[in-house]
Motif scaffolding. Structure first.
Motif, PDB file in Angstrom:
ATOM      1  N   GLY A   1       0.886  -1.134   0.101  1.00  0.00           N
ATOM      2  CA  GLY A   1      -0.173   0.027  -0.120  1.00  0.00           C
ATOM      3  C   GLY A   1       0.924   1.179  -0.025  1.00  0.00           C
ATOM      4  N   LYS A   2       2.144   1.213  -0.311  1.00  0.00           N
ATOM      5  CA  LYS A   2       2.991   2.170  -0.066  1.00  0.00           C
ATOM      6  C   LYS A   2       2.791   3.303  -1.259  1.00  0.00           C
ATOM      7  CE  LYS A   2       6.644  -0.198  -0.980  1.00  0.00           C
ATOM      8  NZ  LYS A   2       5.700  -1.667  -1.159  1.00  0.00           N
ATOM      9  N   SER A   3       2.679   2.941  -2.387  1.00  0.00           N
ATOM     10  CA  SER A   3       2.300   4.052  -3.361  1.00  0.00           C
ATOM     11  C   SER A   3       1.047   4.528  -3.227  1.00  0.00           C
ATOM     12  CB  SER A   3       2.448   3.268  -4.907  1.00  0.00           C
ATOM     13  OG  SER A   3       3.633   2.665  -5.167  1.00  0.00           O
ATOM     14  N   THR A   4       0.024   3.548  -2.816  1.00  0.00           N
ATOM     15  CA  THR A   4      -1.471   4.026  -2.673  1.00  0.00           C
ATOM     16  C   THR A   4      -1.255   5.535  -1.482  1.00  0.00           C
ATOM     17  OG1 THR A   4      -2.591   2.082  -3.045  1.00  0.00           O
ATOM     18  CG2 THR A   4      -3.507   3.521  -1.584  1.00  0.00           C
ATOM     19  N   LEU A   5      -0.491   5.047  -0.626  1.00  0.00           N
ATOM     20  CA  LEU A   5      -0.363   6.267   0.653  1.00  0.00           C
ATOM     21  C   LEU A   5       0.098   7.395   0.002  1.00  0.00           C
ATOM     22  CD1 LEU A   5      -0.580   6.824   3.751  1.00  0.00           C
ATOM     23  CD2 LEU A   5       1.864   6.107   3.738  1.00  0.00           C
ATOM     24  N   LEU A   6       1.151   7.385  -0.866  1.00  0.00           N
ATOM     25  CA  LEU A   6       1.651   8.631  -1.382  1.00  0.00           C
ATOM     26  C   LEU A   6       0.563   9.292  -2.305  1.00  0.00           C
ATOM     27  CD1 LEU A   6       5.323   8.411  -2.210  1.00  0.00           C
ATOM     28  CD2 LEU A   6       4.423   8.678   0.008  1.00  0.00           C
ATOM     29  N   ARG A   7       0.123   8.567  -3.042  1.00  0.00           N
ATOM     30  CA  ARG A   7      -1.025   9.073  -4.284  1.00  0.00           C
ATOM     31  C   ARG A   7      -2.060   9.588  -3.321  1.00  0.00           C
ATOM     32  NH1 ARG A   7      -1.206   7.739  -9.417  1.00  0.00           N
ATOM     33  NH2 ARG A   7      -3.324   7.390  -9.170  1.00  0.00           N
TER      34      ARG A   7
ATOM     35  N   ILE B   1       3.019  20.511  -1.895  1.00  0.00           N
ATOM     36  CA  ILE B   1       2.912  18.951  -2.180  1.00  0.00           C
ATOM     37  C   ILE B   1       3.130  18.343  -3.398  1.00  0.00           C
ATOM     38  CG2 ILE B   1       1.750  16.809  -1.374  1.00  0.00           C
ATOM     39  CD1 ILE B   1       0.024  18.348   0.663  1.00  0.00           C
ATOM     40  N   SER B   2       4.333  17.808  -3.427  1.00  0.00           N
ATOM     41  CA  SER B   2       4.794  17.343  -4.961  1.00  0.00           C
ATOM     42  C   SER B   2       5.001  15.847  -5.011  1.00  0.00           C
ATOM     43  CB  SER B   2       5.910  18.041  -5.408  1.00  0.00           C
ATOM     44  OG  SER B   2       6.099  17.655  -6.753  1.00  0.00           O
ATOM     45  N   LEU B   3       4.739  15.318  -5.768  1.00  0.00           N
ATOM     46  CA  LEU B   3       4.816  13.868  -5.930  1.00  0.00           C
ATOM     47  C   LEU B   3       5.614  13.228  -6.942  1.00  0.00           C
ATOM     48  CD1 LEU B   3       3.999  10.703  -5.272  1.00  0.00           C
ATOM     49  CD2 LEU B   3       2.191  10.780  -6.667  1.00  0.00           C
ATOM     50  N   THR B   4       6.862  12.384  -6.894  1.00  0.00           N
ATOM     51  CA  THR B   4       7.698  12.059  -7.913  1.00  0.00           C
ATOM     52  C   THR B   4       7.276  10.669  -7.988  1.00  0.00           C
ATOM     53  OG1 THR B   4       9.513  13.361  -7.483  1.00  0.00           O
ATOM     54  CG2 THR B   4       9.922  11.562  -8.800  1.00  0.00           C
ATOM     55  N   PRO B   5       6.238  10.185  -9.070  1.00  0.00           N
ATOM     56  CA  PRO B   5       5.605   8.841  -9.121  1.00  0.00           C
ATOM     57  C   PRO B   5       6.654   7.895  -9.597  1.00  0.00           C
ATOM     58  CG  PRO B   5       5.155  10.252 -11.153  1.00  0.00           C
ATOM     59  CD  PRO B   5       6.084  11.359 -10.436  1.00  0.00           C
ATOM     60  N   GLU B   6       6.245   6.470  -9.024  1.00  0.00           N
ATOM     61  CA  GLU B   6       6.866   5.375  -9.253  1.00  0.00           C
ATOM     62  C   GLU B   6       6.602   5.293 -10.706  1.00  0.00           C
ATOM     63  OE1 GLU B   6       5.408   1.872  -7.046  1.00  0.00           O
ATOM     64  OE2 GLU B   6       5.805   0.826  -8.921  1.00  0.00           O
ATOM     65  N   GLY B   7       7.642   4.807 -11.383  1.00  0.00           N
ATOM     66  CA  GLY B   7       7.775   4.823 -12.774  1.00  0.00           C
ATOM     67  C   GLY B   7       8.119   6.276 -13.658  1.00  0.00           C
ATOM     68  N   ARG B   8       8.420   7.266 -12.800  1.00  0.00           N
ATOM     69  CA  ARG B   8       8.994   8.483 -13.157  1.00  0.00           C
ATOM     70  C   ARG B   8       7.851   9.122 -14.159  1.00  0.00           C
ATOM     71  NH1 ARG B   8      13.114   4.674 -12.596  1.00  0.00           N
ATOM     72  NH2 ARG B   8      13.075   3.674 -14.784  1.00  0.00           N
ATOM     73  N   ARG B   9       7.176   8.434 -15.069  1.00  0.00           N
ATOM     74  CA  ARG B   9       6.113   9.259 -15.824  1.00  0.00           C
ATOM     75  C   ARG B   9       6.550  10.498 -16.603  1.00  0.00           C
ATOM     76  NH1 ARG B   9       1.220   6.811 -13.989  1.00  0.00           N
ATOM     77  NH2 ARG B   9       1.936   4.534 -13.641  1.00  0.00           N
ATOM     78  N   LEU B  10       7.762  10.607 -17.139  1.00  0.00           N
ATOM     79  CA  LEU B  10       7.999  11.759 -17.755  1.00  0.00           C
ATOM     80  C   LEU B  10       7.320  11.727 -19.125  1.00  0.00           C
ATOM     81  CD1 LEU B  10      12.027  11.570 -17.667  1.00  0.00           C
ATOM     82  CD2 LEU B  10      10.262  12.672 -16.267  1.00  0.00           C
TER      83      LEU B  10
END
Ligand code: ATP
Length: 231
Positions: free
Chosen positions: A39-45, A78-87
């Motif tokens: 649930g780590k990504s879910t928490l940040l998202r 508040i800024s998120l650097t998402p998993e998988g980078r998403r450039l």
């Protein structure tokens, strides 16, 4: 600075986060650890406003932000650097960085400051993002987040898919980010890396908090037990 109170998140019937409470002070670096699917990504998202909480509260600098859309949270810092980078793959490095400045607040970060942090990114400034290595893309993704001048930077698995030596380079930038006054909440599967950079740990197991505390107050065996659910 950030407080989560009894946060619950569902994907349909699936209960992904179960009663998470967590608070982070200004200037802290906190690591969220846990196995795949914990649930780590879910928490940040959810903190960033990309997932909606089913119940619970998120307050940021004393203000409830639960109902704010993601772009309003960016404007608050508040800024998120998402998993998988998403450039944006067809944009250049510099164009990608500039997209991060769209909701920028006043602060220390600029193209110049990002290039000073990651000299290799400056060398690649006119290259199309799709043609970068994974490590270069990760540096650009972090730089793009910094361009908004975040007070709270949420970093999701910066090591994912990168060679250890490249991960070292990316992590080497972190103390400079923290020194600029940015509070960091990062997701990391590697316990050793997490304990090396963070002051506190928050370990998730199947959506629940299995362990939390200051890095120097928890024993390695406790962390491993919480991580794998043998507590
Ligand atoms: P990983 O390291 O694999 O990214 P994680 O700890 O970040 O894991 P999440 O990505 O937050 O975990 O996922 C938590 C749980 O929620 C997993 O069981 C996952 O399958 C599920 N999940 C995540 N996103 C969705 C979605 N969009 N729809 C349904 N279930 C989802």
């Amino acid at each position: 600075m950030l407080r989560l109170d009894d946060l619950n998140v569902h994907y349909g019937d699936f209960h992904a986060l179960r009663g998470i409470s967590l608070s982070i002070d200004e200037g802290e670096t906190v690591a969220v650890i846990g196995a795949n699917g914990a649930g780590k990504s879910t928490l940040l998202r959810t903190i960033a406003g990309l997932n909606a909480a089913t119940s619970g509260e998120i307050s940021y600098r004393g203000q409830p932000v639960d109902r704010l859309p993601a772009h309003r949270r960016v404007a608050l810092g508040i800024s998120l650097t998402p998993e998988g980078r998403r450039l944006f793959p067809s944009l250049t490095v510099e164009e990608n960085l500039l997209t991060g400045a769209a909701r920028s607040r006043p602060g220390p970060w600029s193209l110049r400051a990002v290039y000073d942090l990651f000299p290799l990114v400056e060398e690649r400034r006119n290259r199309i993002a799709a043609r970068l290595s994974g490590g270069e893309q990760q540096a650009v993704a972090i730089g793009r987040s910094l361009m908004s001048n975040p007070a709270l930077l949420l970093l999701d698995e910066v090591s994912l898919g990168l060679a250890p030596v490249v991960v070292d380079q990316v992590y080497a930038a972190l103390p400079k980010v923290v020194a600029s006054g940015t509070t960091v909440l990062l997701v990391e599967q590697d316990v050793h890396r997490a304990t090396a950079v963070a002051g506190r740990l928050h370990c998730l197991l199947a959506g629940r908090t299995a362990l939390q505390g200051a890095v120097d107050s928890v024993r390695y065996e406790q962390i491993v037990a919480a991580y794998f659910g043998q507590a």
